[in-house]
Design a protein around this motif. Structure first.
Motif, mmCIF file in Angstrom:
data_model
loop_
_atom_site.group_PDB
_atom_site.id
_atom_site.type_symbol
_atom_site.label_atom_id
_atom_site.label_comp_id
_atom_site.label_asym_id
_atom_site.label_seq_id
_atom_site.Cartn_x
_atom_site.Cartn_y
_atom_site.Cartn_z
ATOM 1 N N THR A 1 0.857 -1.187 0.000
ATOM 2 C CA THR A 1 0.000 0.000 0.000
ATOM 3 C C THR A 1 0.891 1.235 0.000
ATOM 4 O O THR A 1 2.063 1.172 0.428
ATOM 5 C CB THR A 1 -0.894 0.018 1.239
ATOM 6 O OG1 THR A 1 -0.070 0.113 2.412
ATOM 7 C CG2 THR A 1 -1.744 -1.239 1.325
ATOM 8 N N PRO A 2 0.388 2.374 -0.455
ATOM 9 C CA PRO A 2 1.219 3.582 -0.471
ATOM 10 C C PRO A 2 1.796 3.926 0.905
ATOM 11 O O PRO A 2 2.960 4.333 1.007
ATOM 12 C CB PRO A 2 0.257 4.661 -0.960
ATOM 13 C CG PRO A 2 -0.740 3.924 -1.781
ATOM 14 C CD PRO A 2 -0.914 2.605 -1.110
ATOM 15 N N GLU A 3 0.985 3.763 1.954
ATOM 16 C CA GLU A 3 1.476 4.095 3.293
ATOM 17 C C GLU A 3 2.603 3.160 3.714
ATOM 18 O O GLU A 3 3.631 3.588 4.248
ATOM 19 C CB GLU A 3 0.325 4.014 4.299
ATOM 20 C CG GLU A 3 -0.795 5.035 4.085
ATOM 21 C CD GLU A 3 -1.722 4.645 2.941
ATOM 22 O OE1 GLU A 3 -1.647 3.475 2.479
ATOM 23 O OE2 GLU A 3 -2.525 5.503 2.516
ATOM 24 N N THR A 4 2.416 1.856 3.488
ATOM 25 C CA THR A 4 3.451 0.884 3.860
ATOM 26 C C THR A 4 4.702 1.074 3.022
ATOM 27 O O THR A 4 5.834 1.008 3.528
ATOM 28 C CB THR A 4 2.919 -0.543 3.700
ATOM 29 O OG1 THR A 4 1.749 -0.713 4.500
ATOM 30 C CG2 THR A 4 3.970 -1.560 4.128
ATOM 31 N N ALA A 5 4.511 1.318 1.728
ATOM 32 C CA ALA A 5 5.653 1.521 0.840
ATOM 33 C C ALA A 5 6.473 2.730 1.277
ATOM 34 O O ALA A 5 7.716 2.690 1.274
ATOM 35 C CB ALA A 5 5.176 1.691 -0.602
ATOM 36 N N GLN A 6 5.787 3.808 1.667
ATOM 37 C CA GLN A 6 6.487 5.007 2.118
ATOM 38 C C GLN A 6 7.271 4.717 3.393
ATOM 39 O O GLN A 6 8.426 5.143 3.539
ATOM 40 C CB GLN A 6 5.476 6.124 2.353
ATOM 41 C CG GLN A 6 6.085 7.446 2.798
ATOM 42 C CD GLN A 6 6.869 8.134 1.694
ATOM 43 O OE1 GLN A 6 6.700 7.801 0.521
ATOM 44 N NE2 GLN A 6 7.728 9.081 2.053
ATOM 45 N N GLN A 7 6.657 3.974 4.332
ATOM 46 C CA GLN A 7 7.338 3.674 5.592
ATOM 47 C C GLN A 7 8.544 2.779 5.362
ATOM 48 O O GLN A 7 9.611 2.981 5.963
ATOM 49 C CB GLN A 7 6.357 3.005 6.566
ATOM 50 C CG GLN A 7 6.925 2.767 7.957
ATOM 51 C CD GLN A 7 7.341 4.055 8.643
ATOM 52 O OE1 GLN A 7 6.721 5.104 8.452
ATOM 53 N NE2 GLN A 7 8.417 3.984 9.432
ATOM 54 N N VAL A 8 8.395 1.776 4.502
ATOM 55 C CA VAL A 8 9.517 0.889 4.186
ATOM 56 C C VAL A 8 10.653 1.679 3.557
ATOM 57 O O VAL A 8 11.832 1.510 3.896
ATOM 58 C CB VAL A 8 9.059 -0.247 3.247
ATOM 59 C CG1 VAL A 8 10.260 -1.018 2.708
ATOM 60 C CG2 VAL A 8 8.126 -1.189 3.981
#
Length: 244
Positions: free
Chosen positions: A121-128
């Motif tokens: 997801t965009p949020e998870t991708a950004q955090q990773v």
């Protein structure tokens, strides 16, 4: 006494997850194939000469020339090939390092976008992307964008030396066999030794690639037998014709 390192979370204890494992397997496979080339090429050469003449000096000269020439040719070919690959990898690494220094925000967004393409997801991708960038930005971009790592860049000299060594190791087997066996059995004995060695290289090559070994082993042995039979026949015809 230092306790052994625990496996990474989610990793099986008997299953390697080191990213360099693929590089090591490629080196091992290249070594087996280099030895196979040495076995076949020098065996075909000495058996062909033995079909034309029983003179040991002629067989030794041909075998030694094939071994030295083949080892040098393998080393030069590997050096040129790996040098081109290494130059390209170094250029890509330098480009990525420069982009991280000049455009860190754009690179972070690019990394997050790549993880989104992998299904996050965009949020998870950004955090990773943020966490990996904080840990080692260059390594994260090299692995995700290019499938590279700085440690995996091959050394042309090491590759050339390994190739020459593998070829020489394989080539010594048929050369020593045909020189050391009694003259009455030197050709059939060399055939037997070479085919057994080829069966071993075919088996180990298959095992390295984690594939069933029977068919690859049969292919290698059949190809080697064909090469030996053809060169021995040509040598015999030349010898009986009086041309040599």
């Amino acid at each position: 006494m230092t306790a052994p390192a625990a496996p990474a979370p989610g990793a099986h204890a008997n299953e390697p997850h080191d990213a360099s494992i693929h590089g090591r397997l490629n080196w091992l496979r290249a070594g087996v194939l280099g030895a196979n080339d040495g076995i076949v090429s020098v065996a075909a050469l000495v058996v062909g000469v033995a079909g034309a003449t029983t003179a040991t000096p002629a067989i030794l000269t041909a075998g030694a020339a094939g071994l030295v020439g083949g080892a040098i040719s393998m080393a030069l070919g590997e050096y040129v090939s790996v040098s081109s690959q290494s130059d390209s990898q170094h250029a890509l690494i330098a480009k990525e390092r420069r982009e991280l220094e000049e455009e860190p925000e754009e690179e972070l967004a690019e990394l997050a976008g790549l993880y989104e393409q992998k299904g996050l997801t965009p949020e998870t991708a950004q955090q990773v992307a943020i966490e990996l960038t904080a840990r080692d930005a260059l390594a994260a971009h090299l692995e995700t964008e290019l499938g590279l790592s700085e440690e995996a860049v091959a050394s042309p000299l090491a590759a050339a030396g390994a190739s020459a060594l593998a070829f020489t190791t394989g080539a010594l087997l048929p050369l020593l066999s045909i020189l050391l066996l009694p003259e009455s059995i030197r050709v059939p004995g060399t055939f037997a030794v070479v085919l057994l060695a080829l069966a071993a290289t075919g088996y180990f090559s298959a095992r390295i690639g984690q594939s069933p070994p029977l068919r690859p082993t049969i292919r290698v042995v059949a190809g080697g037998a064909l090469a030996l039979g053809a060169t021995f026949l040509i040598g015999s015809l030349l010898g009986t014709s009086g041309m040599v």
